[in-house]
Design a protein around this motif. Structure first.
Motif, mmCIF file in Angstrom:
data_model
loop_
_atom_site.group_PDB
_atom_site.id
_atom_site.type_symbol
_atom_site.label_atom_id
_atom_site.label_comp_id
_atom_site.label_asym_id
_atom_site.label_seq_id
_atom_site.Cartn_x
_atom_site.Cartn_y
_atom_site.Cartn_z
ATOM 1 N N ASP A 79 0.842 -1.070 0.058
ATOM 2 C CA ASP A 79 0.071 0.008 0.042
ATOM 3 C C ASP A 79 0.792 1.133 -0.008
ATOM 4 N N LYS A 80 0.596 2.093 -0.855
ATOM 5 C CA LYS A 80 1.289 3.416 -1.085
ATOM 6 C C LYS A 80 1.202 4.209 0.100
ATOM 7 N N SER A 81 0.208 4.596 0.526
ATOM 8 C CA SER A 81 -0.241 5.383 1.622
ATOM 9 C C SER A 81 0.432 4.880 2.930
ATOM 10 N N ILE A 82 0.166 3.575 3.138
ATOM 11 C CA ILE A 82 0.925 3.166 4.323
ATOM 12 C C ILE A 82 2.612 3.257 4.333
ATOM 13 N N HIS B 97 4.420 5.295 2.830
ATOM 14 C CA HIS B 97 4.833 6.423 3.158
ATOM 15 C C HIS B 97 5.089 6.729 4.444
ATOM 16 N N ARG B 98 3.850 6.329 5.193
ATOM 17 C CA ARG B 98 3.652 6.690 6.635
ATOM 18 C C ARG B 98 4.724 6.065 7.260
ATOM 19 N N VAL B 99 4.757 4.794 7.136
ATOM 20 C CA VAL B 99 5.967 3.928 7.795
ATOM 21 C C VAL B 99 7.147 4.755 7.586
ATOM 22 N N GLY C 91 2.293 14.042 -4.447
ATOM 23 C CA GLY C 91 1.522 15.038 -3.204
ATOM 24 C C GLY C 91 1.491 14.483 -1.632
ATOM 25 N N THR C 92 1.738 13.102 -1.569
ATOM 26 C CA THR C 92 1.503 12.601 -0.235
ATOM 27 C C THR C 92 3.003 12.877 0.426
ATOM 28 N N THR C 93 4.128 12.796 -0.339
ATOM 29 C CA THR C 93 5.462 13.060 0.133
ATOM 30 C C THR C 93 5.478 14.543 0.522
ATOM 31 N N ALA D 37 -12.305 17.367 1.723
ATOM 32 C CA ALA D 37 -11.877 16.032 2.554
ATOM 33 C C ALA D 37 -10.541 15.730 2.104
ATOM 34 N N SER D 38 -9.472 15.601 2.979
ATOM 35 C CA SER D 38 -7.991 15.295 2.577
ATOM 36 C C SER D 38 -7.376 14.427 3.595
ATOM 37 N N ALA D 39 -6.967 13.299 3.550
ATOM 38 C CA ALA D 39 -6.134 12.584 4.265
ATOM 39 C C ALA D 39 -4.771 13.148 4.534
ATOM 40 N N GLN D 40 -4.389 13.636 3.174
ATOM 41 C CA GLN D 40 -3.007 14.385 3.346
ATOM 42 C C GLN D 40 -2.983 15.620 4.325
ATOM 43 N N VAL D 41 -4.082 16.438 4.128
ATOM 44 C CA VAL D 41 -3.995 17.614 5.192
ATOM 45 C C VAL D 41 -3.990 17.353 6.653
ATOM 46 N N THR E 247 -11.685 10.707 5.952
ATOM 47 C CA THR E 247 -10.765 10.319 5.288
ATOM 48 C C THR E 247 -10.182 8.963 5.441
ATOM 49 N N ARG E 248 -9.194 8.606 4.515
ATOM 50 C CA ARG E 248 -8.383 7.498 5.074
ATOM 51 C C ARG E 248 -7.739 7.657 6.299
ATOM 52 N N ASP E 249 -7.847 6.387 7.137
ATOM 53 C CA ASP E 249 -7.044 6.747 8.606
ATOM 54 C C ASP E 249 -5.874 6.126 8.570
ATOM 55 N N VAL F 84 -11.734 7.786 -3.192
ATOM 56 C CA VAL F 84 -11.192 8.879 -4.137
ATOM 57 C C VAL F 84 -10.059 8.550 -5.190
ATOM 58 N N ASP F 85 -9.379 7.622 -5.187
ATOM 59 C CA ASP F 85 -8.338 7.274 -6.293
ATOM 60 C C ASP F 85 -9.187 6.192 -7.070
ATOM 61 N N GLU F 86 -10.128 5.797 -6.810
ATOM 62 C CA GLU F 86 -10.961 4.827 -7.828
ATOM 63 C C GLU F 86 -11.772 5.480 -8.832
ATOM 64 N N LEU G 80 -7.705 18.151 -8.891
ATOM 65 C CA LEU G 80 -6.333 18.690 -8.438
ATOM 66 C C LEU G 80 -5.346 17.511 -8.005
ATOM 67 N N LYS G 81 -5.567 16.309 -8.816
ATOM 68 C CA LYS G 81 -4.806 15.101 -8.468
ATOM 69 C C LYS G 81 -3.640 15.301 -9.367
ATOM 70 N N GLU G 82 -3.015 14.023 -9.867
ATOM 71 C CA GLU G 82 -1.835 14.086 -10.678
ATOM 72 C C GLU G 82 -1.970 14.818 -11.853
ATOM 73 N N HIS H 246 -0.745 8.020 -13.648
ATOM 74 C CA HIS H 246 -0.546 6.558 -13.496
ATOM 75 C C HIS H 246 -1.916 5.919 -13.471
ATOM 76 N N ARG H 247 -2.789 6.585 -12.652
ATOM 77 C CA ARG H 247 -4.146 6.054 -12.671
ATOM 78 C C ARG H 247 -5.007 6.142 -13.815
ATOM 79 N N ILE H 248 -4.724 7.099 -14.731
ATOM 80 C CA ILE H 248 -5.347 7.019 -15.831
ATOM 81 C C ILE H 248 -4.890 5.865 -16.690
HETATM 82 C C1 S3P Z 1 -3.573 10.043 0.165
HETATM 83 C C2 S3P Z 1 -4.612 10.657 0.161
HETATM 84 C C3 S3P Z 1 -5.650 10.949 -0.850
HETATM 85 C C4 S3P Z 1 -5.285 10.219 -2.215
HETATM 86 C C5 S3P Z 1 -3.747 10.087 -2.489
HETATM 87 C C6 S3P Z 1 -3.021 9.415 -1.121
HETATM 88 C C7 S3P Z 1 -2.799 9.684 1.350
HETATM 89 O O1 S3P Z 1 -5.587 12.440 -1.253
HETATM 90 O O2 S3P Z 1 -5.943 10.741 -3.328
HETATM 91 O O3 S3P Z 1 -3.478 9.229 -3.517
HETATM 92 O O4 S3P Z 1 -1.756 8.869 1.355
HETATM 93 O O5 S3P Z 1 -2.801 10.301 2.358
HETATM 94 P P1 S3P Z 1 -6.187 13.463 -0.451
HETATM 95 O O6 S3P Z 1 -5.622 14.364 0.384
HETATM 96 O O7 S3P Z 1 -7.118 14.268 -1.242
HETATM 97 O O8 S3P Z 1 -7.318 12.622 0.789
#
Ligand code: S3P
Length: 428
Positions: free
Chosen positions: A9-12, A14-16, A80-82, A155-159, A182-184, A310-312, A337-339, A383-385
């Motif tokens: 998982d990409k999000s996990i 980065h966070r680890v 963007g997550t980085t 709604a933003s898990a990154q914020v 958002t994703r936790d 959101v990524d689907e 506002l994505k990639e 990439h997702r496109i």
């Molecule tokens: C992510 C959060 C999502 C997602 C992105 C990864 C993350 O963005 O689209 O690919 O790892 O926190 P948001 O900040 O819009 O939730």
């Protein structure tokens, strides 16, 4: 049937890589994603003094880092997550740094993190264009950040994660209220580290997340985990399965409910799948999913479920192209506002293949068809496109090529080989 284990998982991942160096001892993780985006995070952390060693599928991360200001600018590439999480970590640590990104990332908004960090007392400035990377952070004495209560406008898990990292590294209380949860993953990992994190979910889908500075970073436990497969990567293979490329089973994939909104929509559209829950790793549920070719019906998606898928949206768009009836995706303005501007890029490409699609300010209306679809798709480096149209191209009656197959290295470098395995097993 083809069985596939998708990359971590990409999000996990980065966070680890960002949290483990703060812990009191060494951490080990199996299955951290090896892709361009996650490499950008690992490289950034090394520049700040972290020690991250990789061998095969294993990653060793030393804790209690002696942080240092990076000598050169930190390049987050396309990720963007980085960029957003790192700004929070650096603001908390009080380290001087310049953060930049590639052309796509330099077009994406950064006020959403810079504004709350400035409200906490971080001194940051835009070096070229207001609201965009590159951003410079000034050094600051440790312990001088103010606490913050914040309610993001989007709604933003990154914020949310940026603010939690600033609070953790800066030793101050932070609270983030989300109208839609958002994703936790950050909260779950913080829990596994022993941080004083609390999550209060409301019946209307919102959440208030707070972090108390009770635990100093050096008192945090180390991590030992296997990173589950990325549900968002698995989604492309499931879509290929539903579209008729062949039956597919995805093993050891993350099933965190804040990520699996696609499965709710799949039920609505008559897409057949089975789910078997297996294990929990650092608070993250995992399991396997099997998708079989299905007759799809049109669906409606609105802002209520959007944070959970959101990524689907690219996957939903190609499924809609083959579903009977008109599907509607609304409340998705953040997709611009994505990639890439995903609404515009999806609408343009569906039109190019001969699918009727109306682009709305906040979404898409797509009329499904079973006519043959053929053409060349423009990925805009996203990439997702590329992967969504790859999945569509694997469906019977579709001949789709993409202009930039290599951009999948951002999140899923082995995607084309895995997709090919599904089609090859069907042909056999
Ligand atoms: C992510 C959060 C999502 C997602 C992105 C990864 C993350 O963005 O689209 O690919 O790892 O926190 P948001 O900040 O819009 O939730």
């Amino acid at each position: 049937m083809t069985s596939i284990e998708v990359p971590g998982d990409k999000s996990i991942s980065h966070r680890v890589l960002m949290l483990a160096p703060l812990a009191g001892g060494p951490s080990t993780a199996t299955g951290i994603l090896r892709s361009d985006d996650v490499r950008a995070t690992a490289e950034a952390m090394r520049r700040l003094g972290a020690s991250i060693r990789e061998e095969g599928n294993e990653t060793w991360i030393t804790g209690q880092v002696r942080w240092k200001a990076p000598e050169e600018e930190i390049d987050c590439g396309n990720s963007g997550t980085t960029a957003r999480l790192l700004l929070g970590l650096l603001a908390g640590l009080g380290i001087h740094a310049v953060i930049r990104g590639d052309a796509s990332l330099s077009r994406r908004p950064m006020e959403r993190v810079v504004y709350p960090l400035q409200a906490m007392g971080a001194r940051m400035r835009y070096l070229e264009q207001e609201g965009r990377l590159p951003v410079e952070l000034e050094a600051r004495c440790s312990g001088s950040l103010r606490s913050l209560k914040h309610r993001p406008r989007m709604a933003s898990a990154q914020v949310k994660s940026c603010i939690l990292l600033a609070g953790l590294a800066g030793g101050t209380r932070v609270e983030v209220s989300e109208a839609r949860a958002t994703r936790d993953h950050t909260e779950r990992l913080l829990g596994a580290l022993g941080a004083a994190i609390a999550v209060d979910r409301s019946a209307d889908g919102g959440a208030v997340v707070s972090l108390e500075p009770r635990t100093r970073p050096s008192e945090l436990s180390s991590l030992r985990l296997r990173v589950p497969g990325d549900f968002s990567s698995a989604a492309f293979l499931l879509a290929a399965g539903w579209l008729g490329a062949g039956e597919v089973q995805v093993l050891r994939v993350g099933l965190n409910p804040t990520r699996t909104g696609l499965l709710d929509v799949a039920r609505e559209m008559g897409a057949c799948f089975d789910l078997a829950s297996e294990d929990v790793q650092a608070g993250e549920p995992t399991g396997s999913l099997r998708a079989v070719p299905s007759r799809l019906r049109a669906f409606d998606v609105d802002s209520g479920v959007l944070p959970r898928l959101v990524d689907e949206v690219p996957v939903l768009a190609v499924l809609a192209a083959r579903a009977s009836g008109v599907s509607r995706i609304r409340g998705a303005e953040e997709l611009r506002l994505k990639e890439s501007d995903r609404l515009a890029v999806l609408a343009g490409n569906l039109g190019r293949l001969g699918v009727r699609c109306r682009e709305l300010a906040d979404g898409l209306e797509i009329e499904g068809t079973d006519a043959p679809l053929a053409g060349r798709v423009r990925c805009a480096g996203d990439h997702r496109i590329a992967m969504a149209f790859g999945a569509l191209g694997a469906a019977p009656g579709c001949r789709v090529s993409v202009d930039d197959a290599s951009c999948v290295s951002i999140s899923y470098p082995s995607f084309w080989q895995d997709l090919e395995r599904i089609s090859a097993s069907e042909a056999a």
